[in-house]
Design a protein around this motif. Structure first.
Motif, PDB file in Angstrom:
ATOM      1  N   THR A  16      73.354  42.016  81.641  1.00 43.68           N
ATOM      2  CA  THR A  16      74.163  41.263  80.684  1.00 43.68           C
ATOM      3  C   THR A  16      75.492  40.879  81.312  1.00 43.68           C
ATOM      4  O   THR A  16      76.241  41.744  81.781  1.00 43.68           O
ATOM      5  N   THR A  53      71.020  37.928  80.291  1.00 45.13           N
ATOM      6  CA  THR A  53      71.601  37.242  79.142  1.00 45.13           C
ATOM      7  C   THR A  53      73.116  37.372  79.196  1.00 45.13           C
ATOM      8  O   THR A  53      73.675  37.986  80.104  1.00 45.13           O
ATOM      9  N   ASN A  57      77.468  35.723  71.157  1.00 44.97           N
ATOM     10  CA  ASN A  57      76.602  34.635  70.705  1.00 44.97           C
ATOM     11  C   ASN A  57      77.091  33.254  71.114  1.00 44.97           C
ATOM     12  O   ASN A  57      76.442  32.259  70.807  1.00 44.97           O
ATOM     13  N   PHE A  60      75.937  31.972  77.284  1.00 46.24           N
ATOM     14  CA  PHE A  60      75.194  32.669  78.335  1.00 46.24           C
ATOM     15  C   PHE A  60      76.132  32.866  79.517  1.00 46.24           C
ATOM     16  O   PHE A  60      76.383  33.982  79.944  1.00 46.24           O
ATOM     17  N   ALA A 108      67.509  34.824  79.185  1.00 57.82           N
ATOM     18  CA  ALA A 108      67.576  34.682  77.729  1.00 57.82           C
ATOM     19  C   ALA A 108      68.888  33.966  77.439  1.00 57.82           C
ATOM     20  O   ALA A 108      69.957  34.584  77.372  1.00 57.82           O
ATOM     21  N   ASN A 110      71.556  32.508  75.494  1.00 63.72           N
ATOM     22  CA  ASN A 110      72.009  32.753  74.130  1.00 63.72           C
ATOM     23  C   ASN A 110      73.131  31.841  73.672  1.00 63.72           C
ATOM     24  O   ASN A 110      73.660  32.015  72.575  1.00 63.72           O
ATOM     25  N   SER A 130      67.936  30.166  72.903  1.00 62.02           N
ATOM     26  CA  SER A 130      68.166  30.222  71.465  1.00 62.02           C
ATOM     27  C   SER A 130      68.419  28.803  70.959  1.00 62.02           C
ATOM     28  O   SER A 130      68.701  27.896  71.743  1.00 62.02           O
ATOM     29  N   GLN A 190      68.359  32.487  67.231  1.00 69.81           N
ATOM     30  CA  GLN A 190      69.221  33.399  67.991  1.00 69.81           C
ATOM     31  C   GLN A 190      68.802  34.853  67.836  1.00 69.81           C
ATOM     32  O   GLN A 190      68.778  35.605  68.818  1.00 69.81           O
ATOM     33  N   ASP A 191      68.448  35.258  66.612  1.00 72.13           N
ATOM     34  CA  ASP A 191      68.136  36.672  66.390  1.00 72.13           C
ATOM     35  C   ASP A 191      66.756  37.064  66.910  1.00 72.13           C
ATOM     36  O   ASP A 191      66.385  38.237  66.870  1.00 72.13           O
ATOM     37  N   LEU A 193      65.821  35.974  70.110  1.00 72.77           N
ATOM     38  CA  LEU A 193      65.860  35.619  71.520  1.00 72.77           C
ATOM     39  C   LEU A 193      65.373  36.746  72.421  1.00 72.77           C
ATOM     40  O   LEU A 193      64.498  36.543  73.277  1.00 72.77           O
TER      41      LEU A 193
END
Length: 270
Positions: A16, A53, A57, A60, A108, A110, A130, A190-191, A193
Motif C-alpha cells: 500500500t 493499492t 479513497n 492510487f 487495485a 482506488n 474502482s 469502490q467498496d 475493489l
C-alpha cells in the motif's frame, strides 16, 4: 509511519502506497522503500503474487512528488549522464530496474493514477479499477512527458491512438474509458475493489507458479519481435515447461479425468 505498508498474507503480498495527505505521491523516501519492498517480494519464496493499492479513497498514486524530485531533476538538467543513470532507477523500481520480477502483480486502482502513478499502475500485470478511478498523463502541462514507462506501456497495452490522445491532450480518462481501451480488466464499486483484486489473485494462484512466471517472462520477451521470432521464442519457453516436475502429474490427471474443474464442463474452484 512507513510510507509503504508491506503485509504478507499467505502467498500474497499486499503493498500500500501510504501518503494519503499527498495523494500517495512518491517522494524520495517512498521510492527507496518501494525498491526494498519489491526486492524482498522477489526474493521471498513463500510469496507468489502481489496486490498494490493506495491508502485512502482519493488516489492510487499521483506520481512523483515534485516537491522532492523536481529540484534534483532541474539541478541535473545539464548533466549529460543523468538520463543514463536514471535508466536503472525507474520510479519506485517496478516501472524500470525491477520490472523483470516474474511473479504476478495486480494493481487495485482506488482513485487517481496520474503521471508516475499511471506508470506504476501500467507496470503491474493486471489492473482492477474502482468506479471513481481516473488515469492521466499530465506531464506535458509542465513541459515534459513520461520517462518511466508511461508511453511505452500504454502503447503496448492500449495502442498508439490512446497513447497519443492521453499525452497530447494531457486530459485524464475515467475508469469506463480505461476499460474500453484495455487499460484495466475490470471496473467495480469502490467498496468491492480489494475483493475483486483478491478474486483475480485466486484465479492466478490456482495455476502452477512455474507456468505463470514463464508465461509472464515470455510475454515481456516477445514484445516488439518479428512474428517468426515471437513464435520460435514461445515454442522454446512453452515446451521447456515439459521439464517442470508437476507437468507429468497434471497431464496424467487430465488424461484420467481426475483433475479438478475441467474447463467447459465443471467450474474450477478458487
Amino acid at each position: 509511519m512507513s510510507e509503504v505498508i508491506y503485509e504478507k498474507r499467505g502467498k500474497i503480498a499486499y503493498i500500500t502506497l501510504n501518503r494519503p495527505h499527498a495523494m500517495n505521491a512518491i517522494d524520495e523516501a517512498m521510492h527507496e522503500q518501494l525498491w526494498a519492498t519489491w526486492q524482498d517480494f522477489d526474493a521471498d519464496d513463500d510469496l507468489e503474487l502481489a496486490i498494490v493499492t493506495g491508502a485512502g479513497n482519493e488516489a492510487f498514486c499521483a506520481g512523483a512528488d515534485l516537491k522532492t524530485h523536481a529540484t534534483a531533476w532541474v539541478d541535473r538538467s545539464a548533466d549529460a549522464l543523468f538520463p543514463r543513470s536514471k535508466i536503472k532507477d525507474g520510479l519506485g523500481g517496478l516501472t524500470r530496474g525491477l520490472h523483470r520480477i516474474y511473479k504476478p502483480v495486480i494493481a487495485a486502482v482506488n482513485g487517481w493514477a496520474l503521471a508516475g502513478g499511471l506508470e506504476t499502475a501500467m507496470a503491474c500485470d493486471i489492473r482492477i479499477a474502482s468506479e471513481n478511478a481516473q488515469f492521466g498523463s499530465f506531464e506535458p502541462r509542465r513541459g515534459y512527458h513520461h520517462g518511466d514507462g508511461g508511453i511505452v506501456r500504454v502503447v503496448n497495452t492500449c495502442g498508439v491512438g490512446v497513447a497519443l490522445e492521453m499525452n497530447l491532450t494531457a486530459e485524464p480518462i475515467d475508469a469506463q474509458r480505461a476499460l474500453q481501451c484495455n487499460m484495466v480488466s475490470k471496473v467495480v464499486p469502490q467498496d468491492q475493489l480489494m475483493e475483486a483484486a483478491e478474486e483475480m489473485a485466486a484465479k492466478i494462484l490456482r495455476n502452477d507458479s512455474w507456468a505463470v512466471r514463464s508465461a509472464k517472462e515470455t510475454i515481456l520477451d516477445v514484445i516488439g519481435m518479428r512474428l517468426d521470432d515471437q513464435l520460435a521464442h514461445e515454442a522454446f519457453t512453452g515446451y521447456s515447461g515439459l521439464a517442470n516436475p508437476t507437468v507429468t502429474r497434471l497431464l496424467q490427471n487430465f488424461a484420467a479425468k481426475t483433475d479438478k474443474g475441467r474447463v467447459g464442463r465443471n467450474k474450477t474452484e478458487l
